[in-house]
Write a protein that holds these residues in place. Structure first.
Motif, mmCIF file in Angstrom:
data_model
loop_
_atom_site.group_PDB
_atom_site.id
_atom_site.type_symbol
_atom_site.label_atom_id
_atom_site.label_comp_id
_atom_site.label_asym_id
_atom_site.label_seq_id
_atom_site.Cartn_x
_atom_site.Cartn_y
_atom_site.Cartn_z
ATOM 1 N N LEU A 157 -37.570 -0.086 -10.224
ATOM 2 C CA LEU A 157 -36.203 -0.150 -10.670
ATOM 3 C C LEU A 157 -35.464 1.024 -10.120
ATOM 4 O O LEU A 157 -34.191 0.819 -9.417
ATOM 5 C CB LEU A 157 -36.036 -0.403 -11.970
ATOM 6 N N THR A 158 -35.852 2.236 -10.721
ATOM 7 C CA THR A 158 -35.259 3.654 -10.248
ATOM 8 C C THR A 158 -34.994 3.558 -8.879
ATOM 9 O O THR A 158 -33.732 4.059 -8.080
ATOM 10 C CB THR A 158 -36.166 4.648 -10.803
ATOM 11 N N LYS A 159 -35.959 3.407 -7.890
ATOM 12 C CA LYS A 159 -35.838 3.558 -6.502
ATOM 13 C C LYS A 159 -34.732 2.478 -5.958
ATOM 14 O O LYS A 159 -34.065 2.973 -5.121
ATOM 15 C CB LYS A 159 -37.267 3.555 -5.767
ATOM 16 N N GLY A 160 -34.678 1.269 -6.425
ATOM 17 C CA GLY A 160 -33.614 0.373 -5.969
ATOM 18 C C GLY A 160 -32.184 0.752 -6.309
ATOM 19 O O GLY A 160 -31.446 0.868 -5.506
ATOM 20 N N ASN A 217 -34.220 7.923 -15.568
ATOM 21 C CA ASN A 217 -35.220 7.080 -16.237
ATOM 22 C C ASN A 217 -36.347 7.501 -16.937
ATOM 23 O O ASN A 217 -37.055 8.261 -16.034
ATOM 24 C CB ASN A 217 -35.255 5.730 -15.535
ATOM 25 N N THR A 218 -36.890 7.356 -17.974
ATOM 26 C CA THR A 218 -37.874 7.841 -18.480
ATOM 27 C C THR A 218 -39.137 6.770 -18.137
ATOM 28 O O THR A 218 -39.101 5.457 -18.788
ATOM 29 C CB THR A 218 -38.055 7.946 -19.983
ATOM 30 N N HIS A 274 -29.320 9.891 -19.632
ATOM 31 C CA HIS A 274 -31.084 9.795 -19.676
ATOM 32 C C HIS A 274 -31.367 8.530 -20.236
ATOM 33 O O HIS A 274 -31.080 8.203 -21.696
ATOM 34 C CB HIS A 274 -31.599 11.043 -20.555
ATOM 35 N N SER A 275 -31.976 7.690 -19.608
ATOM 36 C CA SER A 275 -32.123 6.317 -19.886
ATOM 37 C C SER A 275 -33.579 6.339 -20.401
ATOM 38 O O SER A 275 -34.866 6.204 -19.574
ATOM 39 C CB SER A 275 -31.795 5.140 -19.048
ATOM 40 N N ASN A 276 -34.025 6.302 -21.860
ATOM 41 C CA ASN A 276 -35.261 6.550 -22.168
ATOM 42 C C ASN A 276 -35.495 5.916 -23.312
ATOM 43 O O ASN A 276 -36.893 6.082 -23.734
ATOM 44 C CB ASN A 276 -34.976 8.391 -22.773
ATOM 45 N N ASN A 327 -28.606 1.421 -16.756
ATOM 46 C CA ASN A 327 -28.440 1.779 -15.340
ATOM 47 C C ASN A 327 -27.052 1.196 -15.061
ATOM 48 O O ASN A 327 -26.198 1.944 -14.192
ATOM 49 C CB ASN A 327 -29.582 1.629 -14.509
ATOM 50 N N LYS A 328 -27.075 0.030 -15.051
ATOM 51 C CA LYS A 328 -26.133 -0.869 -14.318
ATOM 52 C C LYS A 328 -24.592 -0.593 -15.036
ATOM 53 O O LYS A 328 -23.574 -0.290 -14.221
ATOM 54 C CB LYS A 328 -26.384 -2.342 -14.598
#
Ligand SMILES: NC(=O)c1ccc[n+]([C@@H]2O[C@H](COP(=O)([O-])OP(=O)(O)OC[C@H]3O[C@@H](n4cnc5c(N)ncnc54)[C@H](O)[C@@H]3O)[C@@H](O)[C@H]2O)c1
Length: 272
Positions: A189-192, A157-158, A105-107, A139-140
């Motif tokens: 970014l989340t979608k990519g 991602n939040t 959870h990148s928050n 994320n990476k």
């Protein structure tokens, strides 16, 4: 005619579990992060409590509370998400402690009350650095470890409803620029990430909360809190119990068909 078979439905409860999973939550000593870290543990995951190095003692307290309550393994790791080296060290520390990483959870994020088109560029960059570039790096690094270990995973991602609308924060009615830009960027970014990583079995999705009482609103006085609560169709702020379910859904197998989705949860704020 085709070869599709309609499956019998399986148990929702069986799929709504994180038993045996290894999880990371960034910004985990704060309101939303602490809530989701606690809920991940309740669903059976070992959890790394990740927050700024300056808050390592508070993070250790959160980690101990969660371990005592649910009997899972926890660790506290100091990591500034604007620093790539910190993130690499954090991922290694979690992998060393738990063996791997399945759920992230990148928050971590910051919110600024008075954010408008005249803000100093350094302040603008700081918000983008934490809320967007930091999220990219988390994320990476986590995805690369999941790919190396070959087992897929779930990254959540939040974002914020500010990734969908341009809202104002204070009664003076400035509309936000940097925060909304950072959150709009995080949503994309989340979608990519999602479209690139799904071939590795890694699902990346985001949540977009509206106004939640998380502790981050301490700067507001009562008049402002009442004003913003009244501006939302549901006529109140949300609370931590109302955010954990969607994060756990996305983290677990119950959310196995979510790829690059952004789940807006805002009491109706973005309708009007
Ligand atoms: N509370 C809300 O109403 C709301 C609404 C929409 C989105 N959000 C988002 O939710 C996330 C969590 O916010 P919250 O409400 O729990 O606030 P919070 O201030 O309680 O938690 C944020 C946490 O992030 C940590 N953090 C800040 N900068 C960091 C960095 N560089 N590296 C590592 N950690 C860092 C902080 O120390 C803090 O513990 C943020 O991304 C915020 O933008 C909150």
């Amino acid at each position: 005619m085709n070869n599709q078979v309609v499956k019998d439905v399986s148990s929702v409860k069986d799929r709504f579990t994180l038993a045996g999973k290894q999880a990371i939550v960034t910004g985990a000593k704060g309101g939303i992060g602490k809530a989701t870290a606690t809920s991940f543990a309740e669903l059976g995951a070992n959890v790394a409590i990740v927050d700024l190095p300056a808050f390592i003692e508070e993070s250790k307290v959160v980690a101990a509370e969660i371990a005592n309550r649910y009997g899972v393994k926890t660790i506290a790791v100091g990591c500034d998400v604007t620093k790539e080296e910190d993130i690499k060290n954090m991922v290694k520390a979690v992998s060393d402690a738990f063996g791997t990483i399945d759920v992230v959870h990148s928050n971590a994020g910051i919110f600024v009350g008075n954010d408008h088109n005249n803000m100093p560029v350094e302040e603008f960059k700081k918000i983008i650095d934490i809320n967007l570039t930091g999220m990219f790096m988390v994320n990476k690094e986590c995805a690369n470890l999941m790919i190396e270990h070959g087992h897929g995973g779930s990254i959540i991602n939040t974002v914020s409803m500010s990734g969908t609308i341009i809202n104002s924060t204070r009664l003076e009615k400035d509309y936000m620029v940097a925060y909304t830009a950072s959150k709009g960027g995080a949503k994309h970014l989340t979608k990519g990430m999602a479209v690139n990583l799904i071939k590795h079995g890694i699902r990346v999705n985001s949540i977009s909360p509206g106004y939640l009482i998380s502790g981050a609103h301490k700067f507001m006085d009562q008049i402002e809190v009442d004003y913003w609560a009244n501006s939302v169709p549901i006529k109140r702020f949300g609370d931590m119990d109302e955010i954990t379910g969607i994060v756990c859904l996305l983290a677990s197998d119950l959310g196995s068909y979510f790829v690059g989705s952004d789940i807006l949860m805002d009491g109706g704020a973005c309708i009007c």
